[in-house]
Write a protein that holds these residues in place. Structure first.
Motif, PDB file in Angstrom:
ATOM      1  N   GLN A  40       0.965  -1.166   0.155  1.00 52.08           N
ATOM      2  CA  GLN A  40       0.086  -0.117  -0.011  1.00 52.08           C
ATOM      3  C   GLN A  40       1.002   1.146  -0.082  1.00 52.08           C
ATOM      4  OE1 GLN A  40      -3.003  -0.036   3.168  1.00 52.08           O
ATOM      5  NE2 GLN A  40      -4.181   1.578   2.117  1.00 52.08           N
ATOM      6  N   LEU A  41       0.761   1.999  -1.137  1.00 48.62           N
ATOM      7  CA  LEU A  41       1.661   3.191  -1.404  1.00 48.62           C
ATOM      8  C   LEU A  41       0.668   4.457  -0.391  1.00 48.62           C
ATOM      9  CD1 LEU A  41       2.766   2.708  -4.832  1.00 48.62           C
ATOM     10  CD2 LEU A  41       4.193   2.616  -3.080  1.00 48.62           C
ATOM     11  N   PRO A  42       1.502   5.368   0.034  1.00 44.16           N
ATOM     12  CA  PRO A  42       0.865   6.331   0.650  1.00 44.16           C
ATOM     13  C   PRO A  42      -0.364   6.827  -0.029  1.00 44.16           C
ATOM     14  CG  PRO A  42       3.288   6.703   0.783  1.00 44.16           C
ATOM     15  CD  PRO A  42       2.765   5.563  -0.221  1.00 44.16           C
ATOM     16  N   GLY A  43      -1.428   7.113   0.544  1.00 42.70           N
ATOM     17  CA  GLY A  43      -2.871   7.698  -0.221  1.00 42.70           C
ATOM     18  C   GLY A  43      -3.302   6.618  -0.988  1.00 42.70           C
ATOM     19  N   ARG A  44      -3.006   5.504  -1.360  1.00 42.73           N
ATOM     20  CA  ARG A  44      -3.189   4.537  -2.455  1.00 42.73           C
ATOM     21  C   ARG A  44      -4.053   3.242  -1.603  1.00 42.73           C
ATOM     22  NH1 ARG A  44       0.136   4.958  -6.724  1.00 42.73           N
ATOM     23  NH2 ARG A  44      -0.859   3.268  -7.913  1.00 42.73           N
ATOM     24  N   HIS A  45      -4.915   2.493  -2.643  1.00 40.30           N
ATOM     25  CA  HIS A  45      -5.474   1.224  -1.951  1.00 40.30           C
ATOM     26  C   HIS A  45      -4.304   0.327  -1.805  1.00 40.30           C
ATOM     27  CE1 HIS A  45      -9.324   2.615  -1.934  1.00 40.30           C
ATOM     28  NE2 HIS A  45      -9.371   3.156  -3.341  1.00 40.30           N
ATOM     29  N   LYS A  46      -4.542  -0.719  -1.219  1.00 41.40           N
ATOM     30  CA  LYS A  46      -3.549  -2.126  -1.379  1.00 41.40           C
ATOM     31  C   LYS A  46      -3.751  -2.668  -2.472  1.00 41.40           C
ATOM     32  CE  LYS A  46      -5.171  -4.631   1.947  1.00 41.40           C
ATOM     33  NZ  LYS A  46      -5.237  -5.596   3.297  1.00 41.40           N
ATOM     34  N   GLU A  47      -2.259  -2.901  -3.086  1.00 41.76           N
ATOM     35  CA  GLU A  47      -2.268  -3.507  -4.362  1.00 41.76           C
ATOM     36  C   GLU A  47      -1.624  -5.119  -4.132  1.00 41.76           C
ATOM     37  OE1 GLU A  47      -0.031  -1.570  -7.520  1.00 41.76           O
ATOM     38  OE2 GLU A  47       1.423  -1.018  -6.110  1.00 41.76           O
ATOM     39  N   TRP A  48      -2.089  -5.877  -4.956  1.00 42.08           N
ATOM     40  CA  TRP A  48      -1.457  -7.141  -4.727  1.00 42.08           C
ATOM     41  C   TRP A  48      -0.196  -7.251  -5.653  1.00 42.08           C
ATOM     42  CZ3 TRP A  48      -0.414 -10.468  -9.136  1.00 42.08           C
ATOM     43  CH2 TRP A  48      -0.186 -11.791  -8.959  1.00 42.08           C
ATOM     44  N   ILE A  49       0.918  -7.715  -4.874  1.00 38.64           N
ATOM     45  CA  ILE A  49       2.179  -7.777  -5.736  1.00 38.64           C
ATOM     46  C   ILE A  49       2.472  -9.371  -5.956  1.00 38.64           C
ATOM     47  CG2 ILE A  49       3.119  -5.616  -5.228  1.00 38.64           C
ATOM     48  CD1 ILE A  49       4.346  -6.875  -2.737  1.00 38.64           C
ATOM     49  N   LEU A  50       2.066 -10.283  -4.986  1.00 43.38           N
ATOM     50  CA  LEU A  50       2.670 -11.531  -5.059  1.00 43.38           C
ATOM     51  C   LEU A  50       1.671 -12.583  -4.317  1.00 43.38           C
ATOM     52  CD1 LEU A  50       6.275 -12.602  -4.951  1.00 43.38           C
ATOM     53  CD2 LEU A  50       4.873 -13.532  -3.478  1.00 43.38           C
ATOM     54  N   THR A  51       1.788 -13.882  -5.021  1.00 41.85           N
ATOM     55  CA  THR A  51       1.244 -15.062  -4.316  1.00 41.85           C
ATOM     56  C   THR A  51       2.206 -16.082  -4.446  1.00 41.85           C
ATOM     57  OG1 THR A  51      -1.176 -14.497  -4.828  1.00 41.85           O
ATOM     58  CG2 THR A  51      -0.633 -16.783  -4.324  1.00 41.85           C
ATOM     59  N   HIS A  52       2.481 -16.779  -3.096  1.00 46.24           N
ATOM     60  CA  HIS A  52       3.390 -17.814  -3.107  1.00 46.24           C
ATOM     61  C   HIS A  52       2.401 -18.896  -2.408  1.00 46.24           C
ATOM     62  CE1 HIS A  52       7.350 -19.372  -0.723  1.00 46.24           C
ATOM     63  NE2 HIS A  52       7.040 -19.947  -2.159  1.00 46.24           N
ATOM     64  N   ASP A  53       2.482 -19.984  -3.439  1.00 50.52           N
ATOM     65  CA  ASP A  53       1.440 -21.064  -2.821  1.00 50.52           C
ATOM     66  C   ASP A  53       2.204 -22.194  -2.252  1.00 50.52           C
ATOM     67  OD1 ASP A  53       2.476 -23.013  -4.848  1.00 50.52           O
ATOM     68  OD2 ASP A  53       0.889 -22.501  -6.396  1.00 50.52           O
ATOM     69  N   THR A  54       1.436 -23.314  -1.797  1.00 49.63           N
ATOM     70  CA  THR A  54       1.923 -24.122  -0.723  1.00 49.63           C
ATOM     71  C   THR A  54       2.806 -25.044  -1.828  1.00 49.63           C
ATOM     72  OG1 THR A  54      -0.141 -25.344  -1.357  1.00 49.63           O
ATOM     73  CG2 THR A  54      -0.061 -24.176   0.690  1.00 49.63           C
ATOM     74  N   ASN A  55       2.685 -25.164  -3.014  1.00 46.72           N
ATOM     75  CA  ASN A  55       3.848 -25.852  -3.720  1.00 46.72           C
ATOM     76  C   ASN A  55       5.082 -25.010  -4.094  1.00 46.72           C
ATOM     77  OD1 ASN A  55       1.899 -27.882  -3.870  1.00 46.72           O
ATOM     78  ND2 ASN A  55       0.780 -26.904  -5.871  1.00 46.72           N
ATOM     79  N   GLY A  56       5.254 -23.854  -3.467  1.00 49.45           N
ATOM     80  CA  GLY A  56       6.396 -23.290  -3.809  1.00 49.45           C
ATOM     81  C   GLY A  56       6.138 -22.251  -4.993  1.00 49.45           C
ATOM     82  N   ARG A  57       5.169 -22.352  -5.688  1.00 49.11           N
ATOM     83  CA  ARG A  57       5.272 -21.695  -6.952  1.00 49.11           C
ATOM     84  C   ARG A  57       4.825 -20.016  -6.583  1.00 49.11           C
ATOM     85  NH1 ARG A  57       1.886 -26.067  -9.241  1.00 49.11           N
ATOM     86  NH2 ARG A  57       0.097 -24.842  -7.972  1.00 49.11           N
ATOM     87  N   LYS A  58       5.505 -19.278  -7.425  1.00 50.45           N
ATOM     88  CA  LYS A  58       5.352 -17.753  -7.187  1.00 50.45           C
ATOM     89  C   LYS A  58       4.459 -17.290  -8.341  1.00 50.45           C
ATOM     90  CE  LYS A  58       8.670 -14.865  -7.973  1.00 50.45           C
ATOM     91  NZ  LYS A  58       9.939 -13.991  -7.822  1.00 50.45           N
ATOM     92  N   THR A  59       3.437 -16.273  -8.025  1.00 51.05           N
ATOM     93  CA  THR A  59       2.838 -15.560  -9.220  1.00 51.05           C
ATOM     94  C   THR A  59       2.754 -14.221  -8.659  1.00 51.05           C
ATOM     95  OG1 THR A  59       1.088 -17.525  -8.919  1.00 51.05           O
ATOM     96  CG2 THR A  59       0.703 -15.731 -10.099  1.00 51.05           C
ATOM     97  N   ASP A  60       3.413 -13.380  -9.753  1.00 52.34           N
ATOM     98  CA  ASP A  60       3.430 -11.957  -9.309  1.00 52.34           C
ATOM     99  C   ASP A  60       3.287 -10.938 -10.275  1.00 52.34           C
ATOM    100  OD1 ASP A  60       5.672 -12.234 -10.953  1.00 52.34           O
ATOM    101  OD2 ASP A  60       7.054 -12.919  -9.167  1.00 52.34           O
TER     102      ASP A  60
END
Length: 114
Positions: A40-60
Motif C-alpha cells: 500500500q503506497l501512501p494515499g493509495r489502495h492496497k495492491e496485490w504484488i505476489l502469491t506464494h502457494d503451498t507448492n512453492g510456486r510464485k505468481t507475481d
C-alpha cells in the motif's frame, strides 16, 4: 482464530540493499497455506504484488517480479518476503494475507538514500 502478525512493524533499509519482511502465522500452518502479499503506497489502495502457494510456486506482478523472493520458515511458522535492491519507490506498507481476508497490519518499509 487465524491471524497474521508482521514483525517488525517498521523496517528501515538503505537504497540498493535488500529488505526482509516477515509475517508470522497464528493458528494456521504456513506450509499448508498460500500467502498473498500486498503493498500500500501512501494515499493509495492496497495492491496485490505476489502469491506464494503451498507448492512453492510464485505468481507475481510484472514490475516487481525479479526482485521479490518469497519463502516460508516452517520452524517458526513465518512467511518471508525479500526485496532485492530496494529503491525509494518501494517505500510502502507491505501486508501478508491468507484465506483471502486474514491480513497482518503490515510492515512499513522506509527507504533511505545513501
Amino acid at each position: 482464530e487465524v491471524s497474521a502478525v508482521p514483525s517488525p512493524t517498521l523496517e528501515r533499509v538503505t537504497e540498493g540493499h535488500p529488505a526482509r519482511l516477515q509475517c508470522s502465522m497464528k493458528n494456521a500452518n504456513v506450509s499448508r497455506t498460500d500467502v498473498h502479499w500486498y503493498r500500500q503506497l501512501p494515499g493509495r489502495h492496497k495492491e496485490w504484488i505476489l502469491t506464494h502457494d503451498t507448492n512453492g510456486r510464485k505468481t507475481d506482478h510484472e514490475d516487481v517480479n525479479q526482485r521479490l523472493q518469497p519463502s516460508r520458515v516452517t520452524s517458526n511458522n513465518t512467511y518471508i518476503l525479500i526485496l532485492r535492491r530496494v529503491t525509494v519507490s518501494d517505500a510502502a506498507v507491505y501486508h501478508c494475507c491468507v484465506w483471502g481476508d486474514v491480513c497482518g497490519d503490515g510492515t512499513r518499509l522506509k527507504v533511505t538514500s545513501e
